[in-house]
Design a protein around this motif. Sequence first.
Motif, mmCIF file in Angstrom:
data_model
loop_
_atom_site.group_PDB
_atom_site.id
_atom_site.type_symbol
_atom_site.label_atom_id
_atom_site.label_comp_id
_atom_site.label_asym_id
_atom_site.label_seq_id
_atom_site.Cartn_x
_atom_site.Cartn_y
_atom_site.Cartn_z
ATOM 1 N N CYS A 52 59.691 58.128 52.964
ATOM 2 C CA CYS A 52 58.496 58.363 53.614
ATOM 3 C C CYS A 52 58.375 57.299 54.936
ATOM 4 N N THR A 53 57.583 57.524 55.632
ATOM 5 C CA THR A 53 57.090 56.815 56.907
ATOM 6 C C THR A 53 55.807 56.510 57.047
ATOM 7 N N ILE A 54 55.495 55.283 57.393
ATOM 8 C CA ILE A 54 54.220 54.748 57.783
ATOM 9 C C ILE A 54 54.133 54.537 59.242
ATOM 10 N N ALA A 55 53.233 55.158 60.157
ATOM 11 C CA ALA A 55 52.991 55.013 61.295
ATOM 12 C C ALA A 55 51.709 53.955 61.726
ATOM 13 N N PRO A 56 51.972 52.762 61.515
ATOM 14 C CA PRO A 56 50.698 52.056 61.906
ATOM 15 C C PRO A 56 50.041 52.058 63.220
ATOM 16 N N GLY A 57 48.844 51.662 63.412
ATOM 17 C CA GLY A 57 48.146 51.523 64.876
ATOM 18 C C GLY A 57 48.088 50.125 65.059
ATOM 19 N N LEU A 58 46.953 49.604 65.470
ATOM 20 C CA LEU A 58 46.834 48.150 65.884
ATOM 21 C C LEU A 58 46.458 47.290 64.744
ATOM 22 N N PHE A 59 47.427 46.514 64.404
ATOM 23 C CA PHE A 59 47.243 45.416 63.274
ATOM 24 C C PHE A 59 47.196 43.764 63.756
ATOM 25 N N ALA A 60 46.491 43.148 62.932
ATOM 26 C CA ALA A 60 46.262 41.808 63.312
ATOM 27 C C ALA A 60 47.671 40.986 62.632
ATOM 28 N N THR A 61 48.764 41.385 63.522
ATOM 29 C CA THR A 61 49.899 40.812 63.043
ATOM 30 C C THR A 61 49.914 39.374 63.921
ATOM 31 N N PRO A 62 50.857 38.424 63.565
ATOM 32 C CA PRO A 62 51.042 37.171 64.550
ATOM 33 C C PRO A 62 51.167 37.469 66.067
ATOM 34 N N LEU A 63 52.245 38.473 66.299
ATOM 35 C CA LEU A 63 52.168 38.899 67.750
ATOM 36 C C LEU A 63 50.921 39.064 68.234
ATOM 37 N N MET A 64 50.079 40.030 67.468
ATOM 38 C CA MET A 64 48.913 40.503 68.026
ATOM 39 C C MET A 64 47.904 39.167 68.232
ATOM 40 N N LYS A 65 48.015 38.312 67.470
ATOM 41 C CA LYS A 65 47.385 37.056 67.730
ATOM 42 C C LYS A 65 47.550 35.992 68.545
ATOM 43 N N GLY A 73 62.406 42.417 57.646
ATOM 44 C CA GLY A 73 61.345 42.145 58.495
ATOM 45 C C GLY A 73 60.207 41.310 57.788
ATOM 46 N N GLY A 74 60.817 41.174 56.463
ATOM 47 C CA GLY A 74 59.757 40.331 55.468
ATOM 48 C C GLY A 74 59.322 38.860 55.557
ATOM 49 N N GLY A 75 59.824 38.237 56.774
ATOM 50 C CA GLY A 75 59.567 36.986 56.841
ATOM 51 C C GLY A 75 58.204 36.633 57.610
ATOM 52 N N SER A 76 57.748 37.962 58.225
ATOM 53 C CA SER A 76 56.269 37.821 58.874
ATOM 54 C C SER A 76 55.383 39.056 58.999
ATOM 55 N N GLY A 77 54.397 39.033 59.547
ATOM 56 C CA GLY A 77 53.610 40.150 59.873
ATOM 57 C C GLY A 77 53.626 41.138 58.748
ATOM 58 N N LEU A 78 53.665 42.569 59.111
ATOM 59 C CA LEU A 78 53.631 43.693 58.367
ATOM 60 C C LEU A 78 54.459 43.413 56.912
ATOM 61 N N GLY A 79 55.740 42.943 57.216
ATOM 62 C CA GLY A 79 56.588 43.004 56.185
ATOM 63 C C GLY A 79 56.366 41.857 55.250
ATOM 64 N N GLU A 80 55.970 40.625 55.587
ATOM 65 C CA GLU A 80 55.509 39.546 54.754
ATOM 66 C C GLU A 80 54.375 40.037 53.873
ATOM 67 N N ALA A 81 53.438 40.794 54.454
ATOM 68 C CA ALA A 81 52.332 41.193 53.698
ATOM 69 C C ALA A 81 52.767 42.245 52.731
ATOM 70 N N THR A 82 53.693 42.915 52.773
ATOM 71 C CA THR A 82 54.259 44.053 51.915
ATOM 72 C C THR A 82 55.146 43.252 50.870
ATOM 73 N N ALA A 83 55.943 42.322 51.172
ATOM 74 C CA ALA A 83 56.641 41.540 50.413
ATOM 75 C C ALA A 83 55.805 40.964 49.268
ATOM 76 N N ARG A 84 54.621 40.281 49.843
ATOM 77 C CA ARG A 84 53.715 39.543 48.857
ATOM 78 C C ARG A 84 53.175 40.575 47.997
#
Length: 261
Positions: free
Chosen positions: A193-206, A12-23
């Motif tokens: 480990c696992t991260i359980a995120p809440g509401l994030f400013a992802t492209p979908l949210m925007k 999922g590195g092409g957008s959203g949380l995955g992109e931010a993580t890759a960067r």
Amino acid sequence: MQIQGQAALVTGGGSGLGEATARELARLGAKVAVLDMNQANAEKVAAEIGAEHGNGRAVACPCDITSADSLQAAIDRAAAAHGPARILMHVAGIGAARRILGKDGSPAPLEDFVKVVNVNLVGSYNAARLFAAACAGLEPLEDGERGVMVFTASVAAFDGQVGQQAYSASKGGVVGMTLPMARDLAQHGIRVCTIAPGLFATPLMKTLPEPVQASLAASIPFPQRLGHPEEFAQLASHIVSNGHLNGEVIRLDGALRMAPR
């Protein structure tokens, strides 16, 4: 584990949380493989990372996480470019909302439920098993560690809203397999480990109207704003570098507890 110089896979590195993580991983010195179904997005992110941090620091690996052959081919491509990966950031997934009964009383299509569970849960297990098989054969580092994987769940795993049966079940499954998988892989020196995120400013949210975004942000106790994808990436990277984090699920949500609707 020190991130500097390690090879990392980010689904999922092409957008959203995955992109931010890759960067963020690239910023910290990792060699990053951007895995995504969207080839154009994967290539764009990989090219931008390469331009910022040097050629060869990122490679695009289009794939379908639900397909054993497709995902294995992407992992092999990443290994050919960067060497075997010791870090897996599994961020890929899909969302869905459908009530179990429609307004006319008809049942929800079974295939909708199956699709969400297949992508979010089966896809997570597929990524974990293929990564672990390659990682277990690597030479151990400090404390006998060979690798670390970080899954992505959601606060919906704990307090899913109306219509989120499929999504909550799939993310609840990810939460549920975190500890037993950590116990399974302990003998191989691989942390989970696992991260359980809440509401994030992802492209979908925007894509939502501004008033809707503001209303959602107002439901978060503090800070009263949507999460920044960079904050997810920072936590994911910290899990890699903190060797005593294992078998744990971490909510990242500003103390949010989702209302029924």
